[in-house]
Enzyme design. Structure first.
Site, PDB file in Angstrom:
ATOM      1  N   TYR A 189       0.805  -1.227   0.000  1.00  6.57           N
ATOM      2  CA  TYR A 189       0.000   0.000   0.000  1.00  6.57           C
ATOM      3  C   TYR A 189       0.841   1.281   0.000  1.00  6.57           C
ATOM      4  CZ  TYR A 189      -3.492  -3.491   1.075  1.00  6.57           C
ATOM      5  OH  TYR A 189      -4.280  -4.593   1.015  1.00  6.57           O
ATOM      6  N   PRO A 199     -11.027  -0.098  -2.599  1.00 11.66           N
ATOM      7  CA  PRO A 199     -12.270  -0.701  -3.085  1.00 11.66           C
ATOM      8  C   PRO A 199     -13.474   0.215  -2.904  1.00 11.66           C
ATOM      9  CG  PRO A 199     -11.098  -2.157  -1.559  1.00 11.66           C
ATOM     10  CD  PRO A 199     -10.505  -0.781  -1.421  1.00 11.66           C
ATOM     11  N   HIS A 222      -7.293   1.312   1.479  1.00 12.66           N
ATOM     12  CA  HIS A 222      -7.042  -0.068   1.869  1.00 12.66           C
ATOM     13  C   HIS A 222      -5.939  -0.270   2.914  1.00 12.66           C
ATOM     14  CE1 HIS A 222      -7.562  -4.257   1.370  1.00 12.66           C
ATOM     15  NE2 HIS A 222      -7.894  -4.269   0.105  1.00 12.66           N
ATOM     16  N   SER A 239     -11.592 -11.750  -4.774  1.00 13.89           N
ATOM     17  CA  SER A 239     -11.808 -11.704  -3.338  1.00 13.89           C
ATOM     18  C   SER A 239     -13.273 -11.963  -3.018  1.00 13.89           C
ATOM     19  CB  SER A 239     -11.415 -10.314  -2.816  1.00 13.89           C
ATOM     20  OG  SER A 239     -11.450 -10.323  -1.428  1.00 13.89           O
TER      21      SER A 239
END
Ligand code: COA
Length: 531
Positions: free
Chosen positions: A12, A25, A248, A459
């Site tokens: 990240y 997301p 995230h 996912s």
């Protein structure tokens, strides 16, 4: 612990592509039943109250511990999602969390018509504002920002991280801007009040909502009605569109979805009437001084955001034929069944298998994040190659399907208990770097690069609410696939890039639907021993 820290850095904070589409997301909630500003404000007030209700459980440490396969999970991520924000840097970002500071924040940020407001959501005695009181405050905010006249500074947060890191320094050189940015960063969360989008229906409307949640639709849409560095942003459109976007670095999807499940349930409770207090302070508008340099950065951010928005191909679909019920009735893991279906869909489309990523939770370990379930296995390859082969008998195909599903479930069990290969290899690679050793040969092998080129990045994010999370592909020629298996249907969000001639989100979504249906038909047509 060290692995989790490394992972947050590498996956990240040192990842330099924009957080928009590439990392953060979106979450699409069912369309709510209001269609005007008044309904939007009423709903948003209840939503704020619902988040504050959940926050009380976080603050009092009364959240019930979650379990996976009978084992308790680390709850730390819940403490990271509120009152936190990512801060851009020139080559590496950081995250600040104000929840545990000596003076934890008492306000949220509201964005309306690209203008930012600080809304205090607690009274001086520490009690939260009621939905009625919040409604009054949101009305004041909307009245104070009737037109999208202001310079859309929020668009800056959509930039490549190195670019934003530099323009951030330009922006906060001005003390007024610095104070406004600090208010946003410190706030409990952001509420984005959008206008209406297209009047589409069904999957088209869900796909449009996913775009709104994931990137906001570009500079002429709502991309500037956000602060994408903020860990949690709720998005409420005037037309009943509703969802969230989250940064995230601090957490995975499941804690965010648990919070949102609670909020949605809260908004559905009948209203208890309470009269608004006579004099609540007017919410503070956060001023920005836009220098020519900042203006230039805003214009550049608009161009790059628009090109990213143009490039994203997103399809949200509801697979309505069955859900977890069918695989369960065949004594198969639903998640493994869906993953094998994805392998079949991809193989049918491309006549080959590809490296596939599915996130597995490592929350059985303290501060655990994720590892990778490698869904493409020898067993899944044997199954997908046999499935459309007319020379194979149905019984053999079912046998191969069962083996593929079992292999997937077995790797899942290994992954959630810390026995998968990917974070282990990452740990070795980073340990070598820390000890200033040359990059070990295995990591220079083309096979390693190939194994990390995930054309399918997937996912499962389950929830009580009938929603779906969505994210972008992780490689230019790949797909992002997120799904929420409910009991009798499955929500899918499939993304791809338009700039890649070989991918097509709608095409893969249709292929997945066909694959899952064909697998069920095969099982139904092939009587097997019940043993
Ligand atoms: N026969 C009958 N039922 C079965 C079965 C079988 N052989 N195998 C599993 N089931 C049941 C389970 O008991 C469970 O029942 P429930 O609906 O009552 O809870 C259900 O089917 C679902 O199990 P399964 O489909 O196997 O998946 P899972 O819930 O174990 O989830 C992962 C698998 C990988 C998704 C999960 O372990 C995980 O790691 N989740 C986190 C992922 C994450 O962090 N994503 C976000 C990234 S941003």
């Amino acid at each position: 612990m060290k692995l989790s820290q490394w992972w947050v850095q590498v996956a990240y904070l040192e990842y330099r592509l924009p957080v928009v589409v590439h990392s953060s997301p979106g979450l699409v909630l069912p369309r709510m039943d209001f269609r005007d500003k008044q309904g939007q404000i009423r709903f948003a007030s209840k939503l704020i109250a619902g988040v504050l209700d959940f926050k009380t459980m976080i603050d009092n440490e009364t959240l019930p511990v979650e379990f996976l396969g009978g084992k308790p999970l680390c709850m730390n991520q819940y403490y990271e999602v509120l009152s936190s924000c990512r801060i851009p840097g020139v080559s590496r970002d950081s995250v600040v969390n104000h929840a545990r500071s000596s003076q934890p924040p008492k306000h949220i940020t509201v964005v309306h018509n690209f203008q930012f407001f600080q809304l205090d959501v607690y009274h001086s005695d520490g009690t939260a504002l009621t939905p009625d009181q919040l409604c009054v405050q949101l009305e004041k905010i909307c009245r104070a920002s009737p037109d999208p006249g202001a310079e859309p500074v929020g668009i800056l947060t959509t930039q490549h991280r190195d670019v934003w890191g530099k323009s951030y320094l330009n922006l906060i050189r001005d003390p007024t801007n610095k104070a406004s940015v600090s208010s946003i960063q410190r706030s409990i969360f952001t509420l984005c009040l959008d206008g209406s989008t297209s009047g589409a229906a069904g999957d088209q409307s869900r796909s449009a909502a996913a775009v709104q949640m994931l990137h906001g639709g570009g500079s002429r849409g709502y991309s500037a009605n956000r602060w994408f560095d903020k860990t949690l942003q709720f998005i409420v459109g005037e037309d009943g569109t509703c969802g969230a976007n989250y940064e995230h670095a601090p957490a995975e999807g499941p804690p965010i979805v648990a919070l949102i499940d609670h909020v949605v349930e809260f908004t559905r409770k009948p209203e208890t009437s309470s009269s608004p207090a006579a004099s609540l302070p007017v919410p503070h508008k956060l001023p920005f001084n836009v220098s020519p340099e900042v203006k230039r950065d805003i214009e550049a951010a608009k161009v790059s955001m628009d090109s990213l928005a143009q490039d994203l191909d997103m399809r949200v679909s509801v697979f309505g034929h069955f859900g977890k019920n069918v695989p369960k009735s065949h004594r198969m893991s639903p998640d493994a069944f869906i993953q094998v279906g994805l392998q079949l869909a991809f193989y049918r489309k491309y006549r080959r298998c590809c490296a596939t990523y599915e996130s597995a939770s490592l929350r059985m370990f303290r501060l655990g994040r994720t590892d990778t379930i490698r869904s493409a296995s020898n067993a899944s390859a044997s199954f997908v190659k046999a499935f459309d082969d007319p020379s194979k008998q149905n019984l053999e195909k079912v046998d191969l399907m069962e083996k593929a599903v079992k292999a997937h479930r077995s790797y899942t069990n290994m992954a959630v208990s810390g026995q998968a290969i990917d974070r282990h290899l990452l740990g070795l690679k980073l340990q070598a770097a820390e000890e200033k050793l040359p990059v070990p040969e295995i990591f220079r092998d083309p096979a390693y690069a190939k194994a990390l080129h995930y054309r399918l990045s997937t996912s499962q994010v389950p929830s009580k609410t009938d929603c779906v999370m969505c994210f972008g592909p992780v490689v230019t020629d790949g797909y992002g696939v997120c799904y929420n298996p409910m009991d009798d249907h499955i929500n899918f969000a499939v993304s791809a890039f338009n700039s890649c001639g070989e991918t097509d989100a709608g095409g893969l979504a249709a292929a997945v639907e066909d694959a899952l249906l064909d697998m069920k038909v095969l099982l139904d047509r092939t009587p097997r021993s019940k043993l």
